[in-house]
Design a protein around this motif. Structure first.
Motif, short mmCIF file in Angstrom:
data_model
loop_
_atom_site.label_atom_id
_atom_site.label_comp_id
_atom_site.label_asym_id
_atom_site.label_seq_id
_atom_site.Cartn_x
_atom_site.Cartn_y
_atom_site.Cartn_z
N SER A 1 0.84 -1.21 0.00
CA SER A 1 0.00 0.00 0.00
C SER A 1 0.87 1.26 0.00
O SER A 1 0.63 2.18 -0.79
N VAL A 2 1.87 1.30 0.86
CA VAL A 2 2.72 2.49 0.96
C VAL A 2 3.44 2.70 -0.38
O VAL A 2 3.50 3.82 -0.90
N MET A 3 3.96 1.62 -0.95
CA MET A 3 4.69 1.77 -2.21
C MET A 3 3.76 2.19 -3.35
O MET A 3 4.15 2.96 -4.22
N TRP A 4 2.54 1.68 -3.31
CA TRP A 4 1.59 2.07 -4.37
C TRP A 4 1.28 3.56 -4.28
O TRP A 4 1.29 4.27 -5.28
N VAL A 5 1.03 4.02 -3.07
CA VAL A 5 0.74 5.44 -2.87
C VAL A 5 1.93 6.28 -3.35
O VAL A 5 1.77 7.27 -4.07
N PHE A 6 3.12 5.87 -3.01
CA PHE A 6 4.32 6.59 -3.44
C PHE A 6 4.43 6.61 -4.97
O PHE A 6 4.64 7.65 -5.58
N MET A 7 4.24 5.44 -5.57
CA MET A 7 4.39 5.36 -7.03
C MET A 7 3.34 6.22 -7.72
O MET A 7 3.63 6.90 -8.70
N TYR A 8 2.11 6.16 -7.23
CA TYR A 8 1.03 6.87 -7.93
C TYR A 8 1.12 8.37 -7.73
O TYR A 8 1.12 9.13 -8.69
N PHE A 9 1.24 8.79 -6.47
CA PHE A 9 1.15 10.23 -6.20
C PHE A 9 2.48 10.96 -6.39
O PHE A 9 2.47 12.12 -6.77
N VAL A 10 3.58 10.30 -6.13
CA VAL A 10 4.87 10.99 -6.26
C VAL A 10 5.47 10.76 -7.64
O VAL A 10 5.75 11.70 -8.38
N GLU A 11 5.64 9.50 -8.00
CA GLU A 11 6.32 9.23 -9.27
C GLU A 11 5.44 9.50 -10.48
O GLU A 11 5.89 10.05 -11.47
N PHE A 12 4.16 9.08 -10.40
CA PHE A 12 3.29 9.18 -11.58
C PHE A 12 2.69 10.58 -11.72
O PHE A 12 2.88 11.25 -12.72
N LEU A 13 2.00 11.04 -10.69
CA LEU A 13 1.36 12.35 -10.78
C LEU A 13 2.36 13.48 -10.55
O LEU A 13 2.18 14.57 -11.06
N GLY A 14 3.42 13.20 -9.80
CA GLY A 14 4.35 14.27 -9.43
C GLY A 14 5.34 14.62 -10.52
O GLY A 14 5.96 15.67 -10.49
N ASN A 15 5.49 13.75 -11.51
CA ASN A 15 6.47 14.03 -12.56
C ASN A 15 5.85 14.72 -13.76
O ASN A 15 4.62 14.73 -13.92
N ASP A 16 6.71 15.26 -14.61
CA ASP A 16 6.22 15.90 -15.83
C ASP A 16 5.64 14.86 -16.76
O ASP A 16 5.82 13.66 -16.58
N LEU A 17 5.00 15.36 -17.81
CA LEU A 17 4.45 14.46 -18.82
C LEU A 17 5.60 13.70 -19.49
O LEU A 17 6.69 14.24 -19.65
#
Lengths: 597, 52
Positions: free
Chosen positions: B32-48
């Motif tokens: 769960s923690v890694m999924w949240v990190f991947m989705y909100f930080v890596e996926f949404l937090g990065n540029d297109l």
């Protein structure tokens, strides 16, 4: 002269010497493929990290194809047929129906492999026109020599006949035991093969109907999206074909090695039925960024894929619970203290447990791959090879190697050459893969591409949050080298075991499950029912996308030039065009000249 | 069947895999923690990306 031991059970070799010879031959074929695949693997790891370049970058795809095909087709599937033959004969407690038939399918698989490997290695010899630089994902427009496709076809036919061999044994056994439940190992073999028969429909059509005639020049062009889709129709369930033998070992051998008993036979059966049902109608999740497939079909594939997490999580629970049972029988106590009571000095146990741990990590990266939106973050980056080196590259490969340490003495009546080396080998694999796969995942997040000989671009820097790309490359190269060393240790250990003295009594019986087959509903053993449902699910998942692809592009189009493209014929094609344009150009020049005057 | 290192036989009814439950819960928490990190930080937090 064999040294006799008074105690101990008879081995598989004692009971079934003819079958043991086939199993050994299949496992040796698997290990030779592993050794060759490891050579190509370490060459790649050092090449793309720019640490040591033994080959020209133009040969990179030959190396990559050889690594991929040898590892995930030859190593895994030869091991599977050896293991499944052992499991079927052992659990039915009867020899194969015809040993000549058994050798025939093995011979076909060897012949097919040799044809495919010759075609691939032909890529190193520019003097021949034989090459197959098409990678393991050999769909159009990549085109290989017909020898490659012919070899694959013969190999797959060999696996079909192997499956028929095991069904033949089941039929014969059932005639003599009409009221018995199918023994668990045989049940696993049969459900896996039913899944394989459905899955290989896709690749059989792709290769025999399209790719082979295309490479022979019978068709000028084929529909690339159609062959891609047919490839992935097979390309996802094949990962479960690699994985199911590992599951068979985790469910039926690991509990015994840990000193316990399988927690639940019915759960294990349920898991294999779920894999039969769900493995195939998911392949489109490999095509999330393919244009030409409607988003709706991709959403259906994603949903089916997420359902596949269920049998994997059931497995995590059942296998760990069985190991915990072993630990507690060995005197282990406490919430986590039981872990200390396990036989960590046994390479077979430690190898399988480390493989399972890596699989848990691979489960996470698999969830990222399977998510339709978040997949864009890592699609076609080196994250993806990072993921499958955890799954097939460790959960499967390390389990196979660890299980060999347990099984090999029972096939040869000889002890292993060295158990300490075996223990070091499985740990080195775990550490090596930890480094390599971690580097691949992190680099993937920074956008470093996969399938590239020289991912170093002029005037472009990959920006890392911490550390540097150089550091990650080093991690990848060290990891790859450790994996190569580990493979050498494994294969040498098995080869040197041939020199150990012959012993008797090396047999290791398997423990009975805590909850046996009779605790489960009989419908679980109704293979016709599960096969029928699996088939219907595949028809539902694939008929509309395939109809849409064919109605838009046609069965054989829209075509594209095959890759790798050949430059000379292009020049030859242009020559008459230039010649025909010359008079026209001459007249144009005259007109222009006339106007100018 | 019991192994050579078996200290005591444990039957189906006396075995509750609470150690397994603890490990599985830890695994779920990590996922769960890694999924949240991947989705909100890596996926949404990065540029297109090129693909997005």
């Amino acid at each position: 002269m064999s040294e006799q031991l008074e105690s101990g059970a008879p081995t598989f070799l004692d009971d079934y010497p003819k079958e043991a010879a086939v199993v050994k031959a299949a496992l040796w074929s698997s290990f030779i493929a592993l050794a060759l695949g490891a050579v190509f693997g370490v060459i790649q790891a050092l090449h793309r990290t720019n640490i040591l370049r033994l080959i020209d970058s133009t040969d990179y795809y030959t190396v990559l194809t050889a690594h991929g095909v040898l590892m995930v087709v030859s190593f895994t599937i030869f091991f599977l047929v050896g293991l499944f033959t052992w499991a079927t004969v052992r659990s039915f407690d009867r020899g194969v129906e015809s040993i000549r038939y058994t050798w025939t399918w093995y011979g076909l698989m060897v012949a097919g492999t040799l044809m495919a490997v010759v075609a691939i290695l032909g890529g190193f010899v520019p003097q021949t026109d034989i090459s197959a630089d098409v990678l393991f994902t050999f769909y159009a427009p990549m085109q290989a020599h017909p020898l490659f496709y012919g070899g694959l076809t013969i190999f797959v036919i060999g696996t079909w006949l192997a499956g028929a061999d095991w069904f033949w044994s089941w039929r014969a056994w059932k005639a003599e035991n009409p009221d018995e439940r199918i023994p668990l190992q045989a049940f696993m073999v049969l459900t896996t093969m039913l899944m394989w028969y459905i899955a290989t429909i896709g690749i059989a059509i792709a290769v025999v109907v399209f790719l082979l005639p295309w490479s022979l020049g019978i068709f000028d062009q084929i529909n690339p999206l159609l062959t891609r889709t047919l490839f992935w129709f097979w390309g996802h369930p094949v990962v479960y074909f690699w994985l199911m033998p590992a599951y068979l070992l985790w469910y039926t051998v690991l509990p015994t090695i840990s000193g316990g008993r399988l927690f639940s036979d019915p759960l294990a059966r349920g898991v294999f039925v779920l894999f039969l049902l769900l493995s195939t109608p998911v392949g489109i999740h490999h095509q999330y960024v393919d244009p030409g497939i409607a988003e709706g079909f991709k959403v259906i594939a994603m949903t089916n894929t997420m359902f596949l997490l269920l049998p994997s999580l059931l497995t995590a629970f059942t296998v760990v619970a069985s190991v915990e049972h072993g630990a507690r029988q060995r005197g282990g106590t406490g919430l986590f203290g039981w872990l200390r009571a396990l036989p960590w000095r046994d390479p077979a146990f430690t190898g399988m447990m480390l493989a399972g741990l890596m699989f848990a990590a691979g489960g996470f990266s698999g969830m990222i791959n399977a998510g339709m939106n978040i997949n864009y973050l890592i699609h076609n980056t080196i994250w993806v090879p990072g993921h499958f080196h955890l799954t097939v590259g460790t959960a499967v490969a390390l389990t196979f190697m660890a299980a060999t340490y347990w099984l090999w003495p029972q096939l040869t009546n000889r002890r292993l050459f060295s158990r300490p080396i075996a223990l070091a080998q499985v740990v080195i694999w775990f550490v090596g893969m930890g480094l390599m796969s971690n580097a691949m995942h992190v680099m993937g997040l920074f956008g470093v591409p996969r399938r590239t000989a020289e991912p170093q671009y002029e005037g472009f820097e990959f920006v890392t949050s911490f550390g540097s790309i150089t550091e990650l490359r080093l991690q990848l190269a060290i990891g790859g080298t450790l994996l190569f060393i580990s493979t050498v240790l494994f294969v040498s250990n098995i080869a040197l075991s041939a020199g150990a003295p012959k012993l008797s009594g090396l047999g290791k019986p398997l423990s009975e499950p805590l909850s046996g087959a009779h605790d489960s509903p009989e419908i679980l053993d109704n293979l016709k029912l599960w096969f029928g449902i699996a088939f219907v699910l595949v028809v539902l998942a694939y008929s509309l996308p395939l109809a849409s692809i064919i109605s838009r592009g046609g069965v054989l189009g829209p075509g594209v030039d095959p890759v790798p493209m050949i430059i000379e014929p292009l020049g030859a094609t242009l020559e008459p065009l230039v010649a025909s344009l010359q008079p026209l150009l001459g007249r144009l020049a005259a007109v222009v000249g006339g106007v100018g005057a | 069947m019991s192994g050579e290192n078996t200290v005591r036989e444990i039957g189906h009814d006396e075995f509750d895999p609470y150690g397994t439950l603890a490990l599985i819960l830890i695994y779920f928490a990590i996922l769960s923690v890694m999924w949240v990190f991947m989705y909100f930080v890596e996926f949404l937090g990065n540029d297109l990306t090129v693909l997005a």
